[in-house]
Scaffold this active site. Structure first.
Site, mmCIF file in Angstrom:
data_model
loop_
_atom_site.group_PDB
_atom_site.id
_atom_site.type_symbol
_atom_site.label_atom_id
_atom_site.label_comp_id
_atom_site.label_asym_id
_atom_site.label_seq_id
_atom_site.Cartn_x
_atom_site.Cartn_y
_atom_site.Cartn_z
ATOM 1 C CG MET A 192 -11.795 -3.112 4.118
ATOM 2 S SD MET A 192 -10.050 -2.853 3.342
ATOM 3 C CE MET A 192 -9.530 -1.723 4.906
ATOM 4 C CG MET A 248 -11.586 2.365 0.781
ATOM 5 S SD MET A 248 -10.097 2.581 1.730
ATOM 6 C CE MET A 248 -8.850 2.508 0.428
ATOM 7 C CG HIS A 276 -3.754 -1.997 -1.593
ATOM 8 N ND1 HIS A 276 -4.517 -2.776 -2.168
ATOM 9 C CD2 HIS A 276 -4.088 -1.210 -0.929
ATOM 10 C CE1 HIS A 276 -5.544 -2.350 -1.356
ATOM 11 N NE2 HIS A 276 -5.302 -1.474 -0.741
ATOM 12 C CG ASP A 305 -6.354 -2.751 2.824
ATOM 13 O OD1 ASP A 305 -5.122 -2.579 3.427
ATOM 14 O OD2 ASP A 305 -6.873 -2.002 1.881
ATOM 15 N N GLY A 306 -5.120 -3.813 6.239
ATOM 16 C CA GLY A 306 -5.132 -3.158 7.379
ATOM 17 C C GLY A 306 -4.429 -3.851 8.673
ATOM 18 N N GLY A 307 -3.419 -3.393 9.291
ATOM 19 C CA GLY A 307 -2.875 -4.069 10.344
ATOM 20 C C GLY A 307 -1.995 -5.169 9.846
ATOM 21 C CG ASP A 313 -5.233 2.236 -0.042
ATOM 22 O OD1 ASP A 313 -6.204 1.255 -0.007
ATOM 23 O OD2 ASP A 313 -4.199 2.078 0.622
ATOM 24 C CG HIS A 354 -8.965 -0.540 -1.336
ATOM 25 N ND1 HIS A 354 -8.621 -0.812 -0.022
ATOM 26 C CD2 HIS A 354 -10.431 -0.873 -1.217
ATOM 27 C CE1 HIS A 354 -9.442 -0.762 0.852
ATOM 28 N NE2 HIS A 354 -10.666 -0.921 0.224
ATOM 29 C CG PHE A 397 -6.942 7.223 8.836
ATOM 30 C CD1 PHE A 397 -6.445 8.460 8.426
ATOM 31 C CD2 PHE A 397 -8.238 7.429 8.827
ATOM 32 C CE1 PHE A 397 -7.057 9.702 8.186
ATOM 33 C CE2 PHE A 397 -9.225 8.228 8.752
ATOM 34 C CZ PHE A 397 -8.695 9.594 8.532
ATOM 35 C CG MET A 421 -9.102 6.462 1.197
ATOM 36 S SD MET A 421 -8.607 6.748 2.655
ATOM 37 C CE MET A 421 -7.301 5.348 2.682
ATOM 38 C CB SER A 426 -0.882 -0.037 1.241
ATOM 39 O OG SER A 426 -1.717 1.236 1.181
ATOM 40 N N GLY A 456 0.971 -1.549 4.276
ATOM 41 C CA GLY A 456 1.619 -0.229 4.252
ATOM 42 C C GLY A 456 2.701 -0.217 5.041
ATOM 43 C CB SER A 457 2.717 1.126 8.579
ATOM 44 O OG SER A 457 1.494 0.459 9.044
HETATM 45 C C1 DX5 Z 1 -6.684 1.390 4.974
HETATM 46 C C2 DX5 Z 1 -6.153 1.282 3.565
HETATM 47 C C3 DX5 Z 1 -5.034 0.221 3.655
HETATM 48 C C4 DX5 Z 1 -3.668 0.860 4.392
HETATM 49 C C5 DX5 Z 1 -3.069 -0.257 5.064
HETATM 50 O O1 DX5 Z 1 -8.071 2.129 4.798
HETATM 51 O O2 DX5 Z 1 -7.333 0.673 2.713
HETATM 52 O O3 DX5 Z 1 -4.594 -0.100 2.346
HETATM 53 O O4 DX5 Z 1 -2.905 1.620 3.611
HETATM 54 O O5 DX5 Z 1 -2.210 0.277 5.886
HETATM 55 P P1 DX5 Z 1 -1.534 -0.699 6.808
HETATM 56 O O6 DX5 Z 1 -0.767 -1.763 6.397
HETATM 57 O O7 DX5 Z 1 -0.392 0.443 7.672
HETATM 58 O O8 DX5 Z 1 -2.601 -0.889 8.049
HETATM 59 ZN ZN ZN Z 2 -6.475 -0.574 0.668
#
Ligand code: DX5
Ligand code: ZN
Length: 221
Positions: free
Chosen positions: A137, A68, A33, A175-177, A35, A66, A143, A37, A8, A197-198
Site C-alpha cells: 500500500m 480491507m 480493482h 495501490d494509492g496515489g 476495494d 482487495h 480512501f 471496506m 480502482s 483510481g483517481s
Molecule cells: C485505497 C484503495 C485504493 C484507491 C486508490 O484504500 O485501496 O484502491 O482506490 O485510489 P487512488 O488511485 O485515487 O489513490
Molecule cells: Zn485497493
C-alpha cells in the site's frame, strides 16, 4: 516482468458502473480493482458480494479484489464464487495468513497479501513462496485520491530483492496515489501491477493514461 494496470472503481461513477466497466475494456485496462471496506478495518464502507456478482455478469476482465476487512477468511468462498480472479487480504487483519492463502488457492484463484505503509516488508517474507502477488500500500488504506507515501519505495525494493533471492516470480502490486509520475518510481523499485483510481478516471484519455503508467520510461534513457 510485464506491467499491468488495475483500475480502482472506487473512483468510477457508481450510477453508471456498467458503462464505466465497458470503458475500461475499451481502453485496454488489464484488471478491475474492487476495494471492499467494512468500516472496521478501515474508516470507510464500500461495496461487497452482490456488486461483484453483477460486475462478473457483464465482463470477462480480471477481477482483482482487495479486501480491507477485519475477517477476510470468512468471505473468501463468497468472493471467489461471485467471480474474483485474485483475492488480496491484509496481513494486519485478524485472519490466519496461511489458512487464508490456502482457502483462496482451494478456490483455484490467485492469492495476494497486502501490507499497510507502516508494516515492514520483512513481515511477508515467510509467506512469499505461497503467494502469487504482494500488495504494498502506497497510501493508508481507506480512501482514494490520497498522496503517494515516498517511504514505501524502499519496501518495494526490499521485497523485490527477497523475491529474486528466493527465485520466485511473485508480482508486486502498488495501490494509492499512483499516476504517470509515481508509476515510474514504483516500477524502478520493482512493482509491476499498478492500481490507479483517481488518475485513471479523471484522465481525458484513459488509454493514453494507462499506457503512460505501463511503459518503462527509464529504458529509453
Ligand atoms: C485505497 C484503495 C485504493 C484507491 C486508490 O484504500 O485501496 O484502491 O482506490 O485510489 P487512488 O488511485 O485515487 O489513490
Ligand atoms: Zn485497493
Amino acid at each position: 516482468m510485464k506491467n499491468y494496470v488495475s483500475a480502482s472503481i472506487l473512483s468510477a461513477d457508481m450510477l453508471n458502473l456498467e458503462s464505466e466497466i465497458k470503458k475500461l475494456e475499451q481502453n485496454s485496462i488489464d484488471m478491475v480493482h474492487f476495494d471492499v471496506m467494512d468500516g472496521v478495518f478501515v474508516d470507510n464502507i464500500t461495496y461487497g458480494l452482490p456488486i461483484l456478482k453483477s460486475i462478473r455478469k457483464i465482463t470477462d476482465m480480471c477481477l482483482d479484489v482487495h479486501l480491507m476487512i477485519i475477517n477476510p477468511l470468512k468471505y473468501i468462498e463468497g468472493f471467489a464464487d461471485f467471480g474474483a480472479d485474485i483475492i488480496t487480504f491484509h496481513i494486519e487483519s485478524e485472519s490466519d495468513v496461511m489458512q487464508t492463502i490456502n482457502a483462496i488457492h482451494k478456490k483455484g484463484i490467485k492469492a495476494a497479501l497486502a501490507i499497510k505503509p507502516m508494516t515492514p516488508a520483512e513481515k511477508v517474507y515467510e509467506y512469499l513462496p505461497y503467494l502469487d502477488m504482494v500488495l504494498v500500500m502506497t497510501v493508508e488504506p481507506g480512501f482514494g485520491g490520497q498522496k503517494f507515501i515516498e517511504s514505501t519505495v524502499e519496501k518495494i525494493e526490499k521485497l523485490k530483492a527477497k523475491i529474486k533471492e528466493l527465485g520466485l516470480d511473485t508480482d508486486i502490486q502498488v495501490d494509492g496515489g499512483i499516476d504517470d509520475k509515481t508509476s515510474v518510481i514504483v516500477k524502478n523499485a520493482g512493482a509491476n501491477v499498478l492500481v490507479s483510481g483517481s488518475y485513471l478516471f479523471k484522465s481525458e484519455n484513459m488509454k493514453n493514461a494507462a499506457m503512460m503508467m505501463r511503459e518503462d520510461k527509464c529504458s529509453i534513457k
